[in-house]
Design a protein around this motif. Sequence first.
Motif, short mmCIF file in Angstrom:
data_model
loop_
_atom_site.label_atom_id
_atom_site.label_comp_id
_atom_site.label_asym_id
_atom_site.label_seq_id
_atom_site.Cartn_x
_atom_site.Cartn_y
_atom_site.Cartn_z
N ILE A 177 0.80 -1.34 -0.12
CA ILE A 177 -0.22 -0.08 0.10
C ILE A 177 0.88 1.17 -0.12
CG2 ILE A 177 -1.61 1.29 1.45
CD1 ILE A 177 -2.90 -1.44 2.52
N LYS A 178 2.08 1.38 0.90
CA LYS A 178 2.87 2.36 0.74
C LYS A 178 3.64 2.81 -0.46
CE LYS A 178 4.08 2.00 5.67
NZ LYS A 178 5.01 1.54 6.82
N GLN A 179 3.66 1.65 -1.31
CA GLN A 179 4.42 1.66 -2.59
C GLN A 179 3.19 2.10 -3.70
OE1 GLN A 179 7.46 1.75 -1.33
NE2 GLN A 179 8.02 0.95 -3.49
N GLY A 180 1.95 2.37 -3.28
CA GLY A 180 0.93 2.83 -4.15
C GLY A 180 -0.16 1.76 -4.52
N CYS A 181 -0.05 0.57 -4.02
CA CYS A 181 -0.95 -0.40 -4.44
C CYS A 181 -2.16 -0.29 -4.00
CB CYS A 181 -0.59 -1.85 -4.28
SG CYS A 181 1.15 -2.18 -5.15
N ARG A 182 -3.54 -0.43 -4.52
CA ARG A 182 -4.91 -0.37 -3.93
C ARG A 182 -5.75 -1.50 -4.45
NH1 ARG A 182 -2.48 2.70 -1.68
NH2 ARG A 182 -2.70 4.68 -1.08
N THR A 183 -5.32 -2.20 -5.48
CA THR A 183 -6.09 -3.37 -5.73
C THR A 183 -5.25 -4.69 -5.30
OG1 THR A 183 -7.40 -2.10 -7.38
CG2 THR A 183 -7.49 -4.55 -7.63
N ILE A 184 -5.17 -5.11 -4.27
CA ILE A 184 -4.33 -6.29 -3.94
C ILE A 184 -4.92 -7.44 -3.67
CG2 ILE A 184 -2.63 -6.94 -2.15
CD1 ILE A 184 -2.42 -3.78 -1.23
#
Length: 333
Positions: A177-184
């Motif tokens: 999430i910190k790396q920009g992911c939102r659909t995990i």
Amino acid sequence: MIKHQVTIKDIAKILGISVSTVSRALKDHPDISIKTKKVVQDLAKELQYRPNEIALSLKSRKSKIIGIIVPKLVHHFFSSVIEGIENIAYENGYQVMIYNSGESYEREIQLSSSILNFRLDGLIISMSKETTDFSHFDKLDQYGIPIVFFDRVPDLPVNKVIFDDYQGAFDAVSHLIKQGCRTIAHLSASEQMDIGRKRIEGYKAALAANNIPFNADLLKECDTFEDAVLIAAILIQDNPHLDGIFAVNDLTGIGATNAIRQSGRRVPEDIKVIGFTNEISSAVCAPSLSTVDQRGVEMGEVACRLLLESMAKEQPSQTKVVKADLILRNSTL
């Protein structure tokens, strides 16, 4: 020249003293003079005398052998745990016998019977995927054989060493999430296993902490390389906005990485992937895989110390927890 394994009778015959004197001299008994002890011990060393462990075990009713049952010998994590167990076992005068259940419940039952037949002093075990009934372990307990479970453990008040699976999963997903992911997506172990449940809980908690709704379609039971190649391909096809995958183990993560490349997308630019375990393969694959280090050697050492404690004296069951560490590599950076 003595052509068989040297015994205390051979030493006694050469020195012209009684077998009992030799025996007590080798045990540093106070009734034997310093001079006699030295003569006996020097000759024993010269002849490469070794005590008969089988005879000693029959006398003491202790085999000085610890059994280890693992689901898979080929996994780096389990071999690391075995290394840790051996470190402590050998320091304390124990040998180890290693068994592989091959993820089979029936084979695990057979191996448990072998523990009884060989009169082993204790058992350290990680259960198979199929194991939901624990009566074969109850039988060992009834015969007074201490057991320590590790990694895959029953939800019972028993001696166990577990990894902080919840925190490891939470940290892994939080990193995505910190790396920009939102659909995990999460490629998970079975929820029948404690490690599967805890890692799913950590995954969901990390999403909730970052106000990302949980999507059940992104949670798939998948814990092998082969399945990951197929299932990740379907996830990518069905979810065009997929930008992160948290895999339950490293080989599953590497399988997902292969599927991403085969789809024409890139790791980590389009989809970031993080695994779990820190197997050797995670460092040498391309791109190298970010992962959660399970610290297998430490887990094995903790498990063996706990077993030795329980063999020495009766005590309440204990749960030891090994903490999680993130190892960040190219697949998420």
